[in-house]
Every structure is written in structure tokens, then in C-alpha cells.
Design a protein around this motif. Structure first.
Motif, short mmCIF file in Angstrom:
data_model
loop_
_atom_site.label_atom_id
_atom_site.label_comp_id
_atom_site.label_asym_id
_atom_site.label_seq_id
_atom_site.Cartn_x
_atom_site.Cartn_y
_atom_site.Cartn_z
N PHE A 6 21.49 -100.42 -12.09
CA PHE A 6 22.02 -100.02 -10.79
C PHE A 6 22.27 -101.29 -9.98
N ARG A 14 19.32 -99.37 -1.93
CA ARG A 14 19.94 -98.37 -2.80
C ARG A 14 19.62 -98.55 -4.27
N SER A 15 19.89 -99.73 -4.81
CA SER A 15 19.67 -99.89 -6.26
C SER A 15 18.19 -99.83 -6.66
N ALA A 18 17.36 -96.15 -6.75
CA ALA A 18 17.91 -95.53 -7.96
C ALA A 18 17.07 -95.90 -9.18
N THR A 30 15.54 -98.19 -16.82
CA THR A 30 16.30 -98.55 -15.63
C THR A 30 15.97 -99.97 -15.15
N SER A 32 17.56 -102.80 -11.75
CA SER A 32 18.47 -102.92 -10.62
C SER A 32 18.65 -104.39 -10.27
N LEU A 98 21.81 -89.78 -4.80
CA LEU A 98 21.77 -90.45 -6.10
C LEU A 98 21.71 -89.44 -7.23
N ALA A 102 24.79 -89.28 -9.81
CA ALA A 102 24.50 -89.84 -11.14
C ALA A 102 24.42 -88.76 -12.21
#
Length: 108
Positions: A6, A14-15, A18, A30, A32, A98, A102
Motif C-alpha cells: 500500500f 492511509r497506507s 491499510a 502486507t 506499506s 479501504l 480493495a
């Protein structure tokens, strides 16, 4: 296993949100990063090499990403979630947005 990166500007709101929201999905890893020089974790070629899917928050990020890392993006799935910088870290509205945006890229 899908590895989702992200990307936003400074990797502060934000990232990272996420990254946390989707970290618990089965079969998903994940990370970011940010595109700004003062990002908490600046985006680099190694992170892009790790990712199988790159999700940026704004069209501006997509443009900057393609300008700076065109070669590293070859063969990568890259998409824009169109989420403006109007939210706090882990804010409920951001989490809901999100998940909604997503969902077409991730199965949950």
C-alpha cells in the motif's frame, strides 16, 4: 500467497492503516510505504520487488510511482483506490472505505 504493498505520500495515515486492516487475511502479506522524501518508510525498489500487487491511494501517487519506478513495475498489478488524505490513522471511515475499495483486488 499475495504480497500487497500500500502506497501513499508519507506512510503515516492511509497506507499504514491499510497494511494493518488487511494483514490478517489468509494468504495475504502486507506492507506499506510512502512516496515523499520524508515518509516514515520511503518506497524503494526492494519493496516493489517484494510486492505482487501495489495499491496506491491517489492518482497522483500512481503517476509519481510510474515516473520513478517504471522498470520495477513491469509485470506488476498496480491500481488506485482513490482515497483522499482526509482521514486519521485507523479512523473507522477510512477502514470502511479501504475495505470497500480493495475488495475487488483482495478476497475477503
Amino acid at each position: 500467497m499475495i504480497r500487497v504493498l500500500f502506497v501513499c505520500s508519507r506512510n503515516r495515515l492511509r497506507s499504514p492503516t491499510a497494511e494493518q486492516v488487511f494483514a490478517g487475511l489468509p494468504g495475504v502479506e502486507t506492507a506499506s510505504a510512502g512516496l515523499a522524501p520524508d515518509a516514515e518508510l520511503p518506497l524503494d525498489a526492494d519493496l516493489l520487488a517484494w510486492a505482487t500487487l501495489v495499491l496506491v491511494m491517489e492518482k497522483t501517487h500512481l503517476r509519481r510511482l510510474k515516473q520513478r519506478f517504471a522498470r520495477q513495475l513491469q509485470g506488476k498489478r498496480v491500481a488506485c483506490l482513490d482515497i483522499p488524505d482526509n482521514y486519521a490513522f485507523m479512523q473507522d471511515e477510512l477502514v470502511q472505505l479501504l475495505r470497500a475499495r480493495a475488495s475487488r483486488y483482495l478476497r475477503f
